[in-house]
Design a protein around this motif. Structure first.
Motif, PDB file in Angstrom:
ATOM      1  N   PRO A 221       0.419  -1.326   0.025  1.00 37.14           N
ATOM      2  CA  PRO A 221       0.107   0.597   0.157  1.00 37.14           C
ATOM      3  C   PRO A 221       0.857   1.392   0.084  1.00 37.14           C
ATOM      4  O   PRO A 221       1.776   1.254   0.125  1.00 37.14           O
ATOM      5  CB  PRO A 221      -0.931  -0.186   1.542  1.00 37.14           C
ATOM      6  N   THR A 222       0.528   1.864  -0.672  1.00 40.71           N
ATOM      7  CA  THR A 222       1.344   3.898  -0.887  1.00 40.71           C
ATOM      8  C   THR A 222       0.264   4.681  -1.545  1.00 40.71           C
ATOM      9  O   THR A 222      -1.076   4.826  -1.649  1.00 40.71           O
ATOM     10  CB  THR A 222       2.438   2.895  -1.871  1.00 40.71           C
ATOM     11  N   SER A 223       0.921   6.132  -0.485  1.00 41.54           N
ATOM     12  CA  SER A 223       0.317   6.897  -1.212  1.00 41.54           C
ATOM     13  C   SER A 223       0.553   7.783  -2.188  1.00 41.54           C
ATOM     14  O   SER A 223       0.597   9.036  -2.535  1.00 41.54           O
ATOM     15  CB  SER A 223       0.755   7.896  -0.043  1.00 41.54           C
ATOM     16  N   GLY A 224       1.779   7.044  -3.079  1.00 38.15           N
ATOM     17  CA  GLY A 224       2.366   7.762  -4.307  1.00 38.15           C
ATOM     18  C   GLY A 224       3.854   6.830  -4.330  1.00 38.15           C
ATOM     19  O   GLY A 224       4.695   6.194  -4.081  1.00 38.15           O
ATOM     20  N   ALA A 225       4.205   7.729  -5.665  1.00 35.51           N
ATOM     21  CA  ALA A 225       5.690   7.286  -6.177  1.00 35.51           C
ATOM     22  C   ALA A 225       6.374   7.502  -5.452  1.00 35.51           C
ATOM     23  O   ALA A 225       7.505   6.616  -5.313  1.00 35.51           O
ATOM     24  CB  ALA A 225       5.939   7.504  -8.202  1.00 35.51           C
TER      25      ALA A 225
ATOM     26  N   ASN B  61       3.183   2.002 -10.465  1.00 39.05           N
ATOM     27  CA  ASN B  61       2.392   1.688 -11.627  1.00 39.05           C
ATOM     28  C   ASN B  61       0.096   1.776 -11.845  1.00 39.05           C
ATOM     29  O   ASN B  61      -0.004   1.597 -11.096  1.00 39.05           O
ATOM     30  CB  ASN B  61       2.492   0.662 -12.862  1.00 39.05           C
ATOM     31  N   VAL B  62      -0.157   3.821 -11.456  1.00 43.31           N
ATOM     32  CA  VAL B  62      -1.749   3.700 -11.040  1.00 43.31           C
ATOM     33  C   VAL B  62      -2.134   3.508  -9.378  1.00 43.31           C
ATOM     34  O   VAL B  62      -2.520   2.435  -9.072  1.00 43.31           O
ATOM     35  CB  VAL B  62      -2.724   2.765 -12.191  1.00 43.31           C
ATOM     36  N   LYS B  63      -1.279   4.151  -8.430  1.00 39.83           N
ATOM     37  CA  LYS B  63      -1.105   3.962  -7.176  1.00 39.83           C
ATOM     38  C   LYS B  63      -1.205   2.466  -7.347  1.00 39.83           C
ATOM     39  O   LYS B  63      -1.051   2.258  -5.574  1.00 39.83           O
ATOM     40  CB  LYS B  63      -2.175   4.275  -7.009  1.00 39.83           C
ATOM     41  N   GLU B  64      -0.487   1.806  -7.894  1.00 39.69           N
ATOM     42  CA  GLU B  64       0.319   0.194  -6.936  1.00 39.69           C
ATOM     43  C   GLU B  64       1.532  -0.118  -6.976  1.00 39.69           C
ATOM     44  O   GLU B  64       2.406   0.824  -7.902  1.00 39.69           O
ATOM     45  CB  GLU B  64      -0.281  -0.738  -8.091  1.00 39.69           C
TER      46      GLU B  64
ATOM     47  N   SER C   4       3.893  -3.924 -26.254  1.00 41.99           N
ATOM     48  CA  SER C   4       3.173  -2.859 -25.598  1.00 41.99           C
ATOM     49  C   SER C   4       2.711  -3.489 -24.399  1.00 41.99           C
ATOM     50  O   SER C   4       2.725  -3.359 -23.709  1.00 41.99           O
ATOM     51  CB  SER C   4       1.517  -2.604 -26.204  1.00 41.99           C
ATOM     52  N   ASN C   5       3.386  -5.423 -23.845  1.00 44.69           N
ATOM     53  CA  ASN C   5       3.529  -5.715 -23.059  1.00 44.69           C
ATOM     54  C   ASN C   5       4.794  -5.415 -21.678  1.00 44.69           C
ATOM     55  O   ASN C   5       4.568  -5.847 -20.524  1.00 44.69           O
ATOM     56  CB  ASN C   5       3.423  -7.156 -22.968  1.00 44.69           C
ATOM     57  N   GLY C   6       5.451  -4.755 -22.499  1.00 43.02           N
ATOM     58  CA  GLY C   6       6.585  -4.380 -21.594  1.00 43.02           C
ATOM     59  C   GLY C   6       6.278  -3.703 -20.200  1.00 43.02           C
ATOM     60  O   GLY C   6       5.655  -2.316 -20.789  1.00 43.02           O
ATOM     61  N   ARG C   7       7.065  -2.980 -19.403  1.00 43.49           N
ATOM     62  CA  ARG C   7       7.375  -2.631 -17.732  1.00 43.49           C
ATOM     63  C   ARG C   7       8.079  -1.447 -17.660  1.00 43.49           C
ATOM     64  O   ARG C   7       9.383  -2.377 -18.265  1.00 43.49           O
ATOM     65  CB  ARG C   7       6.473  -3.085 -17.142  1.00 43.49           C
ATOM     66  N   ASP C   8       8.504  -0.894 -16.880  1.00 44.38           N
ATOM     67  CA  ASP C   8       9.721   0.500 -16.719  1.00 44.38           C
ATOM     68  C   ASP C   8       9.819  -0.625 -14.843  1.00 44.38           C
ATOM     69  O   ASP C   8       8.678  -0.724 -14.231  1.00 44.38           O
ATOM     70  CB  ASP C   8       9.640   1.209 -16.606  1.00 44.38           C
ATOM     71  N   PHE C   9      11.221  -0.943 -14.724  1.00 44.96           N
ATOM     72  CA  PHE C   9      11.056  -1.216 -13.043  1.00 44.96           C
ATOM     73  C   PHE C   9      12.189  -0.343 -12.622  1.00 44.96           C
ATOM     74  O   PHE C   9      13.205   0.382 -13.159  1.00 44.96           O
ATOM     75  CB  PHE C   9      11.306  -2.896 -12.263  1.00 44.96           C
ATOM     76  N   TYR C  10      12.987   0.026 -11.663  1.00 43.08           N
ATOM     77  CA  TYR C  10      13.635   0.742 -10.917  1.00 43.08           C
ATOM     78  C   TYR C  10      14.144  -0.233 -10.033  1.00 43.08           C
ATOM     79  O   TYR C  10      13.918  -0.260  -9.779  1.00 43.08           O
ATOM     80  CB  TYR C  10      13.463   1.638 -10.095  1.00 43.08           C
TER      81      TYR C  10
END
Length: 776
Positions: free
Chosen positions: A375-379, A398-401, A420-426
């Motif tokens: 659970p998070t309040s933002g990025a 991504n979108v509050k997740e 289009s199925n690709g995602r970014d991560f850190y």
């Protein structure tokens, strides 16, 4: 499915009459195209039975150029014989005189001369018959047409419409596919297709016990697996997913019932969905997986990333990483993956040069396996949570997740730009690995980080300090080993109305030797992720305070229910089986599936915690050890609990994965009986192991069952579990099964179990921390 039974048959007059009668029945089958074998009837290698509408045929076959004989089912309307099920795949018959019969006791058996192979193992008081249905299912029925056994419960390598792939906890059934060993040998091969027992809706291909491929999670809306995109264009197959507490499985049907279809796990480890095209007299492939090297599970190992389009090899290391074994990497073996070039600070605020760990963005990838959603309040909070958690390796928002990954990153794949199925991560890296490139945190952002981190740290410190004051004053802790349970702890900024239920494990200030165990526990469990292992949320090591924070287990530990006269009736048979299977899966993960091979060394009922649904979670890893081979290790420092210790460990200081197997066997017998192994008193038995062994020898094993279990359990099911428990507690470690064997035994109702040898310590009484031997 079947079991070998060797018997000597005399060639008596009655036996000859039986053969003549069998031959007579053969001609009746051949003329009438019957679909049924009645009790006492047989078919030979030249005879078959055919389903009512002529869809399937059952009889003997010899694959390819082989001279072996097997009983199988194949498509009647397909021109080239395509086998979908094999009865005796574990044992081939060499002689053409072999027959298939329904015995006088109602069971289906293959026999030749002195050798017999029992296909079924049922008990029936009425006559039975075997019928081949138009679905391809061979069923054994009684006089009332009730199905006593069916081949759909014991698949070979083929998944037919109407079959299930998954498990039924009530009946103790597991439905899975196992490949042929070769195109001419239907005996079990190295690949298996199984439903994910974690309930994610995925299916896995395993190569032996190693993960080979994963389908991705089930999309309920799209009725597809996330990594099998061809299913989205499907117009022929209707897949469905069913999940409940009792059973979970995948199955499928055909929109056009006239279509002949199959899904097969072939000898190469690929699953293939096919349909028969009569016009071309061949099988048409709709989809197959894995299609490329990058779809093989974790092909590039931990922190490796796979790219099908790369011109210099499929695998590369993530930024900031290098091959763990350069020699193996260069020779083509990438499974060892990659390791960091520079260590993270993990708990230290800054590096020596004053810089903190930072993040590098990795773009357009298939995200790693085993994420955790927070659970998070933002990025910013998502990034902060990962940065300040020692075990967090990467995050994605991504979108509050907020999604985070702990430990090794596995199964990463670089996707093409048009995918289009690709995602970014850190990815979390040491600051020295960025050197002003990529996503290095700016000066202004650094200030924000510092303020946020200080605020969170101060708030958390005040919260924990306040909690411990309340604990000392008035909190009544639940009695779990070395744990004080605390409710509603607010993390983050301390302003949210939401709270987390957690368990706090605190090292006593007076403890002179607990620090090493606590540190060992934190380091090991942070690297482990499995639904049957307790989760570590975080730690606090500040001056004299040393605290671990775990997920909260509202139902305490297993011993609270099992050995308490007021509570142990809550554990019905189904719940006990669920706990046994969960603990077995957790141990199997520790021994084989986790990146680190772990020996727990202190498995016991009090270290099995239960969540709100009574799901078991193995806890207390303070004595656990990393283990790099299958050989035993020696120690002079013997730790653990008498009654659960294996003999080679208690007496010689030798421990291995088989030590945990012994402890599991003791725990299994305790769960079945509701009795402790230690301090157990009986007229002729000094402990539970001896008592169970005496009952087993006298064919009275069913008397071991806890009297509060009032369910009318089939005797053979209870005896199977006792048999497994006794196999685990045999004196010699070499005689004990592995946890992989145990899981197979628990999930395979028809598997023939070997007879156990006398347990270790069966003439030993253990109480008050002392050992007392019984003289024989």
């Amino acid at each position: 499915m079947g079991s070998m039974k060797f018997s000597t048959r005399r060639c008596s007059a009655n036996y000859l009459v039986f053969l003549l009668i069998s031959s007579g029945f053969h001609w009746q089958f051949a003329d009438a195209f019957t679909d049924t074998i009645l009790q006492g009837q047989s078919i030979t290698t030249s005879q078959t039975i055919i389903s009512a509408a002529g869809n399937f045929e059952l009889g003997f076959f010899s694959p390819g150029n082989s001279t072996n004989y097997y009983v199988g089912i194949w498509y009647k309307k397909v021109s080239n014989q395509t086998i979908v099920w094999v009865a005796n795949r574990e044992y081939a018959f060499k002689n053409r005189s072999v027959v298939l019969t329904v015995r006088t006791d109602g069971n289906l058996e293959v026999w030749e001369g002195k050798i017999s192979y029992r296909v079924t193992s049922i008990s029936s008081n009425s006559k039975t018959s075997a019928t081949l249905l138009d679905s391809g299912n061979l069923v054994l029925r009684n006089d009332n047409s009730s199905i006593l056994w069916q081949s759909f419960d014991y698949p070979s390598d083929t998944f037919l419409p109407g079959m299930k792939l998954g498990y039924d906890k009530r009946a103790g059934k597991t439905w899975s596919l196992v490949s042929w060993k070769s195109s001419e040998d239907p005996s079990p091969g190295v690949f298996s297709l199984k439903y994910d027992p974690k309930g994610t809706g995925q299916i896995f291909i395993l190569q032996g016990s190693t993960m080979y491929w994963a389908s991705g999670t089930w999309d309920r809306d799209g009725q597809v697996f996330s990594l099998i995109r061809e299913m989205r264009l499907n117009y022929m197959f209707n897949f469905s997913y069913s999940f409940s507490k009792e059973e979970s499985y995948i199955n499928y049907s055909i929109y056009d019932s006239s279509t002949i279809s199959r899904l097969v796990l072939d000898v190469s480890g690929q699953i293939k969905q096919m349909a028969w095209l009569e016009a071309s007299h061949q099988w048409h492939m709709f989809w197959f997986q894995p299609k490329t090297q990058c779809e093989v599970y974790a092909y590039c190992g931990p922190f490796g990333i796979c790219n099908d389009s790369a011109v210099d090899g499929f695998c590369a290391c993530l930024p900031g990483f290098e091959p763990a074994s350069p020699n193996n990497w260069n020779s083509g073996d990438k499974s060892g993956g990659c390791v960091r070039k520079a260590d993270l600070q993990c708990g230290n605020s800054t590096h020596a040069n004053g810089e903190r760990d930072q993040f590098h963005r990795v773009s357009n990838v298939r995200l790693p396996e085993y994420p955790l959603t927070l659970p998070t309040s933002g990025a910013m909070q998502c990034e902060s949570d990962c940065l300040n958690n020692c075990s967090c390796s990467a995050y994605s928002y991504n979108v509050k997740e907020c999604t985070v990954w702990g430990g090794d990153l596995l199964n990463l794949q670089q996707l093409s730009d048009d995918d289009s199925n690709g995602r970014d991560f850190y990815l979390k890296l040491a600051a020295s690995e960025l050197n002003g490139k990529g996503n290095k945190i700016s000066s202004s952002k650094w200030k924000v980080w510092l303020i946020v981190t200080l605020a969170i740290s101060l708030t958390s410190a005040f919260v924990i300090w306040g909690i411990w004051r309340k604990i000392r004053r008035k909190v009544t802790a639940q009695k779990i080993p070395t744990m004080n349970l605390v409710r509603q702890i607010n993390f983050g900024e301390g302003k949210s109305q939401k709270g987390y239920e957690v368990a706090v494990k605190r090292l006593s200030k007076r403890s002179g030797q607990g620090w090493e165990e606590l540190k060992n526990e934190a380091m090991l469990i942070a690297k482990l992720q499995h639904k049957n292992l307790v989760k570590l949320f975080g730690c606090c090591i500040e001056q004299d305070e040393k605290i671990l924070i775990y997920e909260y287990m509202p139902n305490k530990s297993l011993d609270f229910f099992l050995f308490d006269s007021a509570n142990h009736g809550i554990l019905n048979w189904e719940t006990r089986v669920h706990i046994i299977e969960g603990v077995a899966q957790g141990l199997l993960y520790l021994h084989q599936y986790s990146r680190l091979r772990i020996i727990h060394r202190d498995l016991k009922a009090s270290n099995i915690l239960l969540d709100k649904d009574l799901n078991p979670k193995i806890s207390d890893f303070g004595m656990a050890r990393i283990f790099g081979s299958n050989e035993s290790k020696a120690t002079n420092h013997i730790v653990g609990t008498y009654g659960y210790m294996s003999p080679e460990y208690a007496l010689e200081g030798l421990f291995s994965t088989k030590s945990d197997v012994f402890s599991f066997g003791v725990l299994l017998l305790e769960i079945l009986s509701g009795k402790k192994n230690t301090g157990f008193y009986q007229s002729d038995s000094l402990n539970l192991l001896g008592y169970a062994w005496d009952l087993w020898k006298d064919s009275r094993g069913q008397e071991l069952m806890d009297p509060v279990l009032e369910e009318a359990l089939p005797r053979h099911i209870l005896l199977k579990y006792i048999n497994i428990g006794l196999l685990c507690v045999q004196e010699s470690a070499d005689d004990r099964p592995t946890m992989s064997d145990v899981v197979s035994m628990l999930g395979n109702e028809s598997l023939h179990l070997p007879s156990p040898k006398q347990p270790a310590f069966s003439n030993l009484r253990i109480y008050d921390g002392k050992l007392k031997f019984k003289l024989k």
